[in-house]
Motif scaffolding. Structure first.
Motif, short mmCIF file in Angstrom:
data_model
loop_
_atom_site.label_atom_id
_atom_site.label_comp_id
_atom_site.label_asym_id
_atom_site.label_seq_id
_atom_site.Cartn_x
_atom_site.Cartn_y
_atom_site.Cartn_z
N SER A 46 0.83 -1.20 0.00
CA SER A 46 0.00 0.00 0.00
C SER A 46 0.87 1.25 0.00
N GLY A 50 0.69 3.95 -2.91
CA GLY A 50 0.47 5.36 -2.58
C GLY A 50 1.54 6.26 -3.15
N THR A 51 2.78 5.81 -3.10
CA THR A 51 3.89 6.59 -3.67
C THR A 51 3.73 6.74 -5.17
N LEU A 53 0.96 6.54 -6.86
CA LEU A 53 -0.20 7.39 -7.10
C LEU A 53 0.15 8.86 -6.91
N ALA A 54 0.91 9.17 -5.86
CA ALA A 54 1.32 10.55 -5.61
C ALA A 54 2.25 11.05 -6.72
N LEU A 55 3.15 10.21 -7.17
CA LEU A 55 4.04 10.60 -8.27
C LEU A 55 3.27 10.85 -9.55
N SER A 56 2.33 9.95 -9.85
CA SER A 56 1.57 10.13 -11.08
C SER A 56 0.65 11.35 -11.00
N ALA A 57 0.09 11.62 -9.85
CA ALA A 57 -0.75 12.80 -9.68
C ALA A 57 0.10 14.06 -9.83
N GLY A 58 1.29 14.04 -9.30
CA GLY A 58 2.18 15.18 -9.44
C GLY A 58 2.60 15.41 -10.87
#
Length: 62
Positions: A46, A50-51, A53-58
């Protein structure tokens, strides 16, 4: 006993606890170790998800 000369691993002999998968499955320590390993695996997966997901969102926000 299963037959002539064969010994069943799950059957205790002479008061000695049975060895094998069934005996290990009855041991609470085995289940505790498996629970800890599963918990660590879920936490690591997880965290990695999460990492990512955060990278892709950024990257999409930029």
């Amino acid at each position: 006993m299963t037959g002539a000369g064969e010994v069943d691993d799950d059957e205790p002999t002479g008061g000695v606890p049975a060895s094998g998968w069934r005996a290990a499955a009855r041991d609470r320590r085995v289940w505790a170790i498996l629970a800890v390993v599963a918990f660590l695996l879920v936490c690591c997966c997880s965290a990695a998800a999460g990492t990512l997901l955060a990278l892709s969102a950024g990257l999409f926000a930029a």
